[in-house]
Design an enzyme around this catalytic site. Structure first.
Site, PDB file in Angstrom:
ATOM      1  N   ARG A  60      50.332  59.429  60.158  1.00  0.00           N
ATOM      2  CA  ARG A  60      49.754  59.187  58.828  1.00  0.00           C
ATOM      3  C   ARG A  60      49.805  57.698  58.453  1.00  0.00           C
ATOM      4  O   ARG A  60      48.860  57.144  57.910  1.00  0.00           O
ATOM      5  CB  ARG A  60      50.488  60.061  57.785  1.00  0.00           C
ATOM      6  N   LYS A  85      39.560  40.712  44.581  1.00  0.00           N
ATOM      7  CA  LYS A  85      39.792  42.082  44.092  1.00  0.00           C
ATOM      8  C   LYS A  85      40.260  42.971  45.237  1.00  0.00           C
ATOM      9  O   LYS A  85      39.573  43.912  45.647  1.00  0.00           O
ATOM     10  CB  LYS A  85      38.510  42.636  43.466  1.00  0.00           C
ATOM     11  N   LYS A  90      36.402  28.143  36.065  1.00  0.00           N
ATOM     12  CA  LYS A  90      35.680  29.172  35.306  1.00  0.00           C
ATOM     13  C   LYS A  90      35.460  28.724  33.861  1.00  0.00           C
ATOM     14  O   LYS A  90      35.973  27.681  33.434  1.00  0.00           O
ATOM     15  CB  LYS A  90      36.475  30.470  35.344  1.00  0.00           C
ATOM     16  N   GLU A 100      31.923  27.756  38.335  1.00  0.00           N
ATOM     17  CA  GLU A 100      31.189  28.955  37.952  1.00  0.00           C
ATOM     18  C   GLU A 100      30.218  28.612  36.828  1.00  0.00           C
ATOM     19  O   GLU A 100      30.607  28.000  35.839  1.00  0.00           O
ATOM     20  CB  GLU A 100      32.195  30.002  37.472  1.00  0.00           C
ATOM     21  N   ASP A 105      26.960  33.191  38.386  1.00  0.00           N
ATOM     22  CA  ASP A 105      27.590  34.431  37.948  1.00  0.00           C
ATOM     23  C   ASP A 105      26.628  35.314  37.172  1.00  0.00           C
ATOM     24  O   ASP A 105      26.111  34.918  36.126  1.00  0.00           O
ATOM     25  CB  ASP A 105      28.804  34.084  37.065  1.00  0.00           C
TER      26      ASP A 105
END
Lengths: 289, 289, 289, 289, 289, 289
Positions: free
Chosen positions: D108, D143, D175, D205, D226
């Site tokens: 597993r 992410k 940003k 950005e 963006d």
């Protein structure tokens, strides 16, 4: 060991945190205290006392406190009897107040540390009492529980004993195998001298008076008189005549320690202090409002 | 526990490595074994045996072996008596051959683990023997040495016992404080049910027959009969009548365990297995060429 | 899951600290947040909210909070919607105020944990909703993200599900390979009995009704009905007739789970809860003064 | 990604060992695989194959192998399809032979790593295929699953993608919050310049063409466009005219990525690669003698 | 320090592994050696030599070897000049052969350890040479690089020096602040005696002859003569007259050490050995086929 | 580096805690500060100042503070001269007040970090001063102390320098061995391009003008001019003509750096900043009441 019970500052603080956190982790696993978390509300507050069921000498309150504090940073932990002090049967050792969950969840971890260490302190104090009136000091050995040595050595101090070397690194102890490999004490010490710093003591283990005689010809700091009967040991102490520290070792019990001390040895080391103590019988008693 | 002594595969291998490495670190510090390193040549080879001074049941050879292997990856460690087996006084348990430095340096760490675990196995086997002929199984508790629980639980199995829950995470044990906080067993179980998975057992601690009667009205898996006298316990077992597992607990000794077993309880849990064992008396004896 | 949103005390606190600290370490490396450190003054204070872009069930606020708190011990983190609660699209889940640097630097780590766990809770709650009106409970499996299992199992509970065993250590699950190796269920259980404690449940995996019949002849706690079609499963549940827990498993989807639940099984385990959740779509929105 | 499947040397070896050891620890706890240890003889040997149930791109064999090797150092693990290669439905990916216990216990953990990483590689390769014929490269974001980033970034490379920055430490991404705090792009870059080394790239950005225009007045390396619609993005690419790298970002899906690529952007970053992959559906199939 | 260069067994093996693994981790991060991994084929084999550009004394080959071995377990590392030996300018110290990737990737980590430690050994040997003909031994202090102390103390030994205490734990050093707090040497020693074991040495720091006189009235093991001029030190050594070990300390340089040694002190401790060494100038030279 | 000295927020906070805790552990071992614990009362309060004996540039106050704070969480630590600022000889850098035990026990650890890092900052600022008036920036290399790189890179920034890549992971540096293995720069870059993300810079090391000419034909970000004499370097800078960043490297000293800077290179990297700094000479001076 001041009169007012206070946190011991003798235990390196990080050692305490790490050991207690690991022990909590061991008991909580990944699911946590599934019984308590399901039943006890998260904000319930409780109050309890660590109470001795039998008399003993206290050691390890820092670890007991840490077990509760890690689970509830706002817990209050009040020491009634400090480390190194005697507690009578039925006596309250400490009071703890905080989240009920923290008290229930931390209880076993706190007591597993505390009872073991207090057991060592209690046993040590019995040996110390048994040699009262002599100049002998009671010392522990390296027969400690793996990964708890710092705490067990501390408990011996709390019980009135002193520490032997902490490990293989902080003092030289020349044993028969070393002497045999070197081809005699002379050669062994000869190899040691250029590599050992000026703040490291050298002790040599001897089993007979003739080995002792040989050892004393060299500049050493202490002799370990291994498994000698009391008569021989007395002669050994006389032969040393204060030139180096004398240490008695080997199967020492509460029954025999008094007579050994009377031989005049400086130190008696007792493996049983750490490998065969009875845990102190204390428990966490709840104080209902 | 197969006939031929073999490495236990029951101990997660990483746990063994980590615990033994930490214990060696504890004994070696930063300077290492200053006596041995100064006196013993780096390439000298030695041979020794772990010999029992008194009879006992063996447990923990994986840890003893690891202590030597970490210091000398080429060491050979041959098991003569495997974990879970009896060794007679004077019997050879294992043979080890490798760098003399590794043998001298690793000796105490190896024995500190091995003697403690074998002591637990030995004590467990005494309890198991004392209940022979009954259906009672001997179980340990959570009163283990902090951070050694996996090994001590293993030693109990090696001695013929079984394990109680490993921690707070793998079974529910509802105690009086939980019941009081919940306002009765009914409410406690009501809170537990939605949060506990289908593979977690629920045990309830009771001290009286009326508490037991109340507990049995609910779907639980086991009852812990806490500190009951033998007469009451017998009645409790009859009252349960096989519907749930019965466990006796509280101050069980080698003297009392036989009578307790005769009440018909399924399990007897004994805290002393892990908090008050005598270490096995074994030592490393050198084999001279 | 009390009415007022509050910190979860169900997650062992050290697990949260360790996992979040490691994740921050992963994101900060040795140079730290080089953009923020160069541009944002060290004492600037900011205010932001975790806002849901889509509706879902919240889980993991402890971890989100820890990400900010580790970077700024004085941060305030206020929960608006607690773990286990539904949040509507556009809803504010929590408010955070503290050093602007801490908010910018901790944002991604906080959300990486929180969105994943909330995604699991959300998916679980969908499965729970789909079996409403039946007695079936929704359980997760061991198909979890490595080293995040404690959190993912927690998220399943937050979503209204229950946990299957946490690992290989806390329950017995006898699979076909075990049965084959043992030479039949009878032998497998025979080997298990002496080694398994009284608080460990035993579940047996079966694929056919005849295997089920065989399994039921032995004292077990649960059967896992693996990949059975709904008709067979219904017969299986009837055959079991409440004697042991029944668990359905194998490729369960939101489309099929309702019908499976109607067979009367006690538990339906769904690997997809943890290996294929959609992350919750939430983000950190700045609140300008 | 050489023709002959071979161990990837791109993953720092210690990262693999540590992550897999921790995951085994998570699954084994302190009691280990209690089912397998009770039933399977310690010396039984088994043979199995990792087989794909659906087609996909392979990634993470180093981790799968480590899971088995840590439990049985003598296991043989033969790669049939290497990392970065396609496997067809039903195809054998690797063969493993060793202690049956190690195979059952490690299964597993091996698959939890392998299926997740292969799922990422598979999804990445779909995006790469969807932009074929354009110059756009597919990149991941931050992410990622906490504490698995190194492996997930690797899986993206195995799928034919490239990596965005690994963390906050290895590239500057300015940003809107940074720009606002600094009082404009000019000031932000002014603060950055003296603190950023000559081997660190700076990306800014922008959300609008006027922001882009402003950004391009400064010496930067890349712009992140963006959440622009395709028309605006096309104009942005023209405005940049090759002076800096252009990156498209924001809600990119398999449906939209092709059109985005046709705008001429250099890089398209896709958060879903790592936060929403489907695990590869592979399993361990036993090979009976 | 035997004739044939061989691995040092004086460094606890786990310390070496842990420190080198951490340093590789520091250099590899999560992406690894991105240059080498992209360009060098995984199975390419290379050969290189560690060559001294200037003469010096070698120390730390265990660490250099570990850096390569961790990256390629099959690497061969052959020592030409062992730890503690002199190497001439241009001399080959060790030969290494293995995966080209491992050699390129491990090079800097290996040399960062090795050059620093060899620099310490070289500087130590200069001090030792400067006191040749006197009985003075050269010792290091606690002014070491944090978390490298074990290795730096070892390098001092390799250079012919001896170690002062390793930390605050293995010897007592009573400084002026201790004496002031205790209310005099007498009281300080009085407090120490019951708490210090029989294998711990006690050294007292003195700055004047009258302090020395006071110190010598008590049972101590050594005196640290702090910042005394050579004339005073000579008188101090005479006053001590061999009763305790004498140690000179404070701003000792290669220029002054010879004269200090002639005062007859037993030990001269030099902080600069570890806080201001010049790294050995050695590099990894490739051997082309 | 704001006007008012303040805690640096540029060092990832967990790195500081971990490194300082490990260093305290290194100095305290298991027995702790046996001198201080025996003599100084646990509740005594003291006051001291970190005072510079020679002038220098300050770096590492976060680490110094952590050493005291870990031992006494209530310590106050007041910065007089902040990181990155100059301190004159005799100047007070910081004031610390707290438990006397914590001050005595933490002193060496605090200073071992602080003096080393301030030494690096001081040396860096000398190099920076020596190139004043040119556009050259001073950078460090990867020749750092193992496991202290994050702090040493930080100290370089505190001294006015910039950081080269932190490790092998955050920028590409193509050296001669890579070029040789690839069969030329063209092939090396060809292999790099598909694997390197858009935020990673590529630097190529060249030793001659013809190598430089070849390198400049490819899309790279920087060239490292290795060990060129000043005349050649000047020509190299002209040849580059601003197209890529130019970096001078190889045996740069305070004597030569000024002339190198005048060649017009953008960056001069100096290994000696971190492998051969003189520690700042500061000490902890007690403030008597």
């Amino acid at each position: 060991m001041s009169e007012a019970p206070s946190p011991s500052l003798e235990l390196p603080p990080l050692l305490v945190e790490q050991a207690v956190a690991a022990a909590l982790d061991e008991d909580l696993g990944q699911a946590g205290d599934i019984t308590t978390d399901a039943i006890i509300p998260p904000d319930a507050i409780g109050k309890a006392e660590i109470v001795a069921r039998k008399e003993g000498v206290v050691a390890g309150l820092d670890l007991a406190e840490a077990a509760f504090r890690i689970l509830d940073p706002d817990v209050t932990f009040t020491r009634v009897v400090g480390d190194g002090k005697k507690v009578a049967a039925g006596g309250v050792i400490a009071k703890v107040e905080g989240l009920t969950r923290a008290l229930l969840t931390g209880e076993r971890t706190a007591l597993n540390f505390f009872n073991r260490l207090s057991g060592i302190a209690t046993l040590t104090s019995s040996f110390v009492a048994a040699v009262k009136g002599t100049k002998a000091r009671i010392a522990c050995t390296r027969k400690t529980t793996p990964n708890l040595r710092a705490f067990e050595k501390y408990a011996v101090r709390a019980g009135g004993g002193v520490n032997h070397r902490f490990g293989l690194y902080d003092a030289v102890l020349v044993k028969d195998n070393h002497i045999a490999a070197a081809g005699g004490i002379f050669h062994a010490l000869d190899m040691l001298r250029p590599r050992i710093g000026h703040l490291v003591k050298i002790e040599v283990e001897v089993e007979t008076l003739s080995q002792l005689e040989e050892a004393l010809r060299h500049p050493i700091d202490a002799v370990l008189l291994d498994n000698m009967d009391v008569g021989t040991m007395k002669k050994a102490v006389e032969m040393v005549n204060g030139r180096v520290v004398t240490e008695a070792s080997g199967g020492v019990t509460l029954e025999t320690v008094g007579e050994i001390a009377k031989t005049g040895v400086d130190v008696i080391s007792v493996g049983a202090l750490t490998h065969a103590p009875r845990s102190l019988d204390s428990s966490l008693e709840w104080v209902r409002a």
